[in-house]
Design a protein around this motif. Sequence first.
Motif, PDB file in Angstrom:
ATOM      1  N   ASN A  74       0.843  -1.183   0.000  1.00  0.00           N
ATOM      2  CA  ASN A  74       0.000   0.000   0.000  1.00  0.00           C
ATOM      3  C   ASN A  74       0.885   1.241   0.000  1.00  0.00           C
ATOM      4  N   ASP A  75       0.268   2.412   0.022  1.00  0.00           N
ATOM      5  CA  ASP A  75       1.029   3.647   0.044  1.00  0.00           C
ATOM      6  C   ASP A  75       0.297   4.676   0.891  1.00  0.00           C
ATOM      7  N   ALA A  76       0.880   5.860   1.031  1.00  0.00           N
ATOM      8  CA  ALA A  76       0.273   6.931   1.811  1.00  0.00           C
ATOM      9  C   ALA A  76       0.386   8.237   1.053  1.00  0.00           C
ATOM     10  N   TRP A  77      -0.648   9.086   1.176  1.00  0.00           N
ATOM     11  CA  TRP A  77      -0.728  10.346   0.444  1.00  0.00           C
ATOM     12  C   TRP A  77      -1.053  11.478   1.402  1.00  0.00           C
ATOM     13  N   ILE A  78      -0.590  12.686   1.050  1.00  0.00           N
ATOM     14  CA  ILE A  78      -0.850  13.862   1.870  1.00  0.00           C
ATOM     15  C   ILE A  78      -1.538  14.938   1.035  1.00  0.00           C
ATOM     16  N   SER A  79      -2.453  15.641   1.664  1.00  0.00           N
ATOM     17  CA  SER A  79      -3.083  16.803   1.034  1.00  0.00           C
ATOM     18  C   SER A  79      -3.011  17.959   2.020  1.00  0.00           C
TER      19      SER A  79
ATOM     20  N   LEU B 188       2.179  11.846  -3.041  1.00  0.00           N
ATOM     21  CA  LEU B 188       2.661  10.603  -2.448  1.00  0.00           C
ATOM     22  C   LEU B 188       3.662  10.893  -1.327  1.00  0.00           C
ATOM     23  N   VAL B 189       3.408  10.326  -0.147  1.00  0.00           N
ATOM     24  CA  VAL B 189       4.332  10.433   0.971  1.00  0.00           C
ATOM     25  C   VAL B 189       5.304   9.258   0.964  1.00  0.00           C
ATOM     26  N   ALA B 190       4.766   8.045   0.846  1.00  0.00           N
ATOM     27  CA  ALA B 190       5.614   6.852   0.855  1.00  0.00           C
ATOM     28  C   ALA B 190       4.882   5.696   0.204  1.00  0.00           C
ATOM     29  N   ASP B 191       5.631   4.883  -0.511  1.00  0.00           N
ATOM     30  CA  ASP B 191       5.125   3.634  -1.077  1.00  0.00           C
ATOM     31  C   ASP B 191       5.738   2.510  -0.261  1.00  0.00           C
ATOM     32  N   ALA B 192       4.900   1.672   0.340  1.00  0.00           N
ATOM     33  CA  ALA B 192       5.420   0.626   1.224  1.00  0.00           C
ATOM     34  C   ALA B 192       6.320  -0.358   0.497  1.00  0.00           C
TER      35      ALA B 192
ATOM     36  N   ASP C  95       8.607  23.675  14.025  1.00  0.00           N
ATOM     37  CA  ASP C  95       8.511  25.136  13.948  1.00  0.00           C
ATOM     38  C   ASP C  95       9.125  25.716  12.676  1.00  0.00           C
ATOM     39  N   ASP C  96      10.094  25.011  12.084  1.00  0.00           N
ATOM     40  CA  ASP C  96      10.689  25.510  10.838  1.00  0.00           C
ATOM     41  C   ASP C  96       9.909  25.077   9.601  1.00  0.00           C
ATOM     42  N   GLY C  97       8.745  24.440   9.807  1.00  0.00           N
ATOM     43  CA  GLY C  97       7.914  23.997   8.693  1.00  0.00           C
ATOM     44  C   GLY C  97       8.167  22.577   8.245  1.00  0.00           C
ATOM     45  N   THR C  98       9.192  21.919   8.776  1.00  0.00           N
ATOM     46  CA  THR C  98       9.472  20.534   8.414  1.00  0.00           C
ATOM     47  C   THR C  98       8.326  19.631   8.850  1.00  0.00           C
ATOM     48  N   LEU C  99       7.913  18.729   7.982  1.00  0.00           N
ATOM     49  CA  LEU C  99       6.888  17.741   8.299  1.00  0.00           C
ATOM     50  C   LEU C  99       7.567  16.414   8.605  1.00  0.00           C
ATOM     51  N   VAL C 100       7.156  15.765   9.680  1.00  0.00           N
ATOM     52  CA  VAL C 100       7.682  14.449  10.037  1.00  0.00           C
ATOM     53  C   VAL C 100       6.504  13.506  10.195  1.00  0.00           C
TER      54      VAL C 100
ATOM     55  N   GLY D   8       5.511  19.170   2.070  1.00  0.00           N
ATOM     56  CA  GLY D   8       4.920  17.901   1.680  1.00  0.00           C
ATOM     57  C   GLY D   8       5.019  17.582   0.205  1.00  0.00           C
ATOM     58  N   ARG D   9       5.708  18.418  -0.567  1.00  0.00           N
ATOM     59  CA  ARG D   9       5.827  18.164  -2.016  1.00  0.00           C
ATOM     60  C   ARG D   9       6.755  16.990  -2.309  1.00  0.00           C
ATOM     61  N   THR D  10       7.845  16.882  -1.552  1.00  0.00           N
ATOM     62  CA  THR D  10       8.767  15.752  -1.691  1.00  0.00           C
ATOM     63  C   THR D  10       9.115  15.232  -0.307  1.00  0.00           C
ATOM     64  N   TRP D  11       9.503  13.949  -0.254  1.00  0.00           N
ATOM     65  CA  TRP D  11       9.737  13.297   1.024  1.00  0.00           C
ATOM     66  C   TRP D  11      11.050  12.522   1.013  1.00  0.00           C
ATOM     67  N   SER D  12      11.667  12.434   2.181  1.00  0.00           N
ATOM     68  CA  SER D  12      12.903  11.681   2.334  1.00  0.00           C
ATOM     69  C   SER D  12      12.638  10.189   2.286  1.00  0.00           C
ATOM     70  N   ALA D  13      13.720   9.430   2.170  1.00  0.00           N
ATOM     71  CA  ALA D  13      13.612   7.983   2.353  1.00  0.00           C
ATOM     72  C   ALA D  13      13.295   7.712   3.823  1.00  0.00           C
ATOM     73  N   PRO D  14      12.593   6.614   4.140  1.00  0.00           N
ATOM     74  CA  PRO D  14      12.264   6.326   5.545  1.00  0.00           C
ATOM     75  C   PRO D  14      13.507   6.001   6.364  1.00  0.00           C
ATOM     76  N   VAL D  15      13.483   6.439   7.623  1.00  0.00           N
ATOM     77  CA  VAL D  15      14.518   6.072   8.585  1.00  0.00           C
ATOM     78  C   VAL D  15      13.860   5.270   9.696  1.00  0.00           C
ATOM     79  N   LYS D  16      14.574   4.322  10.225  1.00  0.00           N
ATOM     80  CA  LYS D  16      14.047   3.459  11.277  1.00  0.00           C
ATOM     81  C   LYS D  16      14.055   4.189  12.609  1.00  0.00           C
TER      82      LYS D  16
END
Length: 298
Positions: free
Chosen positions: A17-22, A36-40, A55-60, A88-96
Amino acid sequence: MLYVVTPRFPAQSRTRNDAWISRSTDGGRSWAAPVLVADAGEGHLISGHRLTVLDDGTLVDVCSRVRFGEGPITSRLTLEAVRSTDGGRTWSAPVKVADQRTKWLFQDPESGEQVSHTTSLLSDTAVDRRTGRLYVAWQDSRFSGGGADAVALAASGDGGRTWSEPVKVNRTPASVPAPNQQAFTVTLAVGRDGTVAVAHSDFRHKDEGTPLLTDRWLARCRPKPVDCGSGRATWRETRLTPTSFDMRKAPRIPDEASPRGYFLGEQMGLAATGRGFTAVWAKPDAPGRAAVYASVVR
């Protein structure tokens, strides 16, 4: 700015599955096209998304990853985080963040009836606005060698790029039988002064042959002189329920449904208010019926 993260389960695939943000810039009156946030990835599922805006606008976005395959599901769960620095336009690779060593299914210690099914997949996140330190809490059995889920907490001081080793925060006595130690339905908040608060339920007052006595608790930690993400931090607890309630009186969902068993909700409320915290939870007020209660803790 408002954000919504939603998992999607494509009809053509049962093994990913995957996840999306609006996002909305006008208070929710209109919403941008989902991104698209992440594709499993094949053979994986991601769920339980918790989005934090720094506070700097970063989304986690913190979520649970389930790997399909052989062996118990408890060996195939991971908590991970992805970041976006451009709204939310682009996302990093997942970190554990950590392995999620939950026992997965919670049961009535005597009848074996399931309790709060699905909460073991969920985490909660909160940020200390003074320092930017990010916390995540979840159910985990690592502290008892797999005997019972406790409440684990990890922290990140660099915006979700790296995470501390999990520490146990609930004060459920180890002297009670392991099934009665089960901690579940975890909620997290951080106060204005940096105090970290975690609410959870457990069965510590359950005695053999009595109703399934359940209580709601609030554990708190002040981050000085030791950060609350450290194993040397001090946690003190407050009982939120004046008297125990009988979980067997909670609404019961049939076995063929999901979630199933005795169920009061997947999440409860906890918010920093003034100099303390306001906790909100559900408990039965009649057989098969529940009501919402609240308590302010200072």
